[in-house]
Design a protein around this motif. Sequence first.
Motif, PDB file in Angstrom:
ATOM      1  N   ALA A 273       1.070   3.913  -3.155  1.00  0.00           N
ATOM      2  CA  ALA A 273       0.747   5.328  -2.960  1.00  0.00           C
ATOM      3  C   ALA A 273       1.907   6.220  -3.392  1.00  0.00           C
ATOM      4  CB  ALA A 273       0.394   5.581  -1.492  1.00  0.00           C
ATOM      5  N   VAL A 274       3.117   5.910  -2.916  1.00  0.00           N
ATOM      6  CA  VAL A 274       4.281   6.728  -3.263  1.00  0.00           C
ATOM      7  C   VAL A 274       4.593   6.608  -4.753  1.00  0.00           C
ATOM      8  CG1 VAL A 274       6.755   7.045  -2.876  1.00  0.00           C
ATOM      9  CG2 VAL A 274       5.241   6.588  -0.944  1.00  0.00           C
TER      10      VAL A 274
ATOM     11  N   ILE B 234       1.790   8.441  -7.015  1.00  0.00           N
ATOM     12  CA  ILE B 234       1.812   9.904  -6.869  1.00  0.00           C
ATOM     13  C   ILE B 234       3.084  10.490  -7.473  1.00  0.00           C
ATOM     14  CG2 ILE B 234       1.946  11.774  -5.193  1.00  0.00           C
ATOM     15  CD1 ILE B 234       0.143  10.092  -3.371  1.00  0.00           C
TER      16      ILE B 234
ATOM     17  N   SER C 186       0.828  -1.210   0.000  1.00  0.00           N
ATOM     18  CA  SER C 186       0.000   0.000   0.000  1.00  0.00           C
ATOM     19  C   SER C 186       0.860   1.256   0.000  1.00  0.00           C
ATOM     20  CB  SER C 186      -0.920  -0.004   1.229  1.00  0.00           C
ATOM     21  OG  SER C 186      -1.785  -1.122   1.218  1.00  0.00           O
ATOM     22  N   ILE C 187       1.894   1.271   0.842  1.00  0.00           N
ATOM     23  CA  ILE C 187       2.778   2.432   0.877  1.00  0.00           C
ATOM     24  C   ILE C 187       3.507   2.583  -0.463  1.00  0.00           C
ATOM     25  CG2 ILE C 187       4.752   3.497   2.041  1.00  0.00           C
ATOM     26  CD1 ILE C 187       3.951   1.916   4.548  1.00  0.00           C
TER      27      ILE C 187
END
Length: 280
Positions: A100-101, A104, A96-97
């Motif tokens: 997201a990173v 983006i 998930s991290i």
Amino acid sequence: DQGRLEIMPGTAAPEPDPKHAGPSAGVRFGRDVLARWGFTVVLVAVWEIAVRVGIIDYHFFPAPSSLFQATWIDITSGKLASDSWGSFQRVVAGLSIGIAVGVILGMAMAMSRVVDAMFSLPVQVLRAIPPITWIGFAILWFGLGSRPAIFLIFLGVVFPILLSTYAGVRQVDLIYLRAARNLGARGWMLFREVILPAAMPSILTGLRVSIGLAWILMVVGELIGAPSGLGATLMRAQDYDQTDRMLAYMLVIGFYGYVSDLGVNRLTDYLLRWQRGMGD
């Protein structure tokens, strides 16, 4: 000309001959199931026979029946469920991290020359470093437990997601952007209606690659001090020379990876239902 079939205006086209029609849905389903599982079943049967007759040494490569027994013991005791849950949490957290990173930053780099110039060199250098080489720093920074494993998973998945997002956004056809702008699309609407849908196939391809890497790095992370999990149990089985449990847990991890990949395929089919290709 002889052999040419001409249909006069106002006449109905001839019905296709059932003898020359393609296979029915049931036949296609049966054929797909046989192709998907038939070879695997035969391979497992040959493996079992080879171990039982002594062609393969049991200690070096246990039979499938032994793997089932070892797995069944952990299933009934609840150990397999506990290990699977712990590993699943680490995979989801790191993935998930990383998603997201990666999404983006990839979009920001693709849509801004300044951001691209700032991050291009660091990204290209860091992505060439194998995540496993960060083990020492992971322990130093986060200690033992789940956090080093989550950190390693993040490092492994963030760059495939970032690069696939970057490529997907940069490959959006300018014709679509110009047409959308001529119709009044600006800002968030342009991003939501044109850029994101056009980049989504590439993003989902990166996600599929990243999920496989996440399960691999989960095992690596749990080998360095996680109190429980599939990788931790695999390491203990290796220490105690329990080859049946070792191989059983290896196959369990592979199965979870397979199920995760199926999930991504279903998500891809849903999000890209407007897109049709050769496989449809």
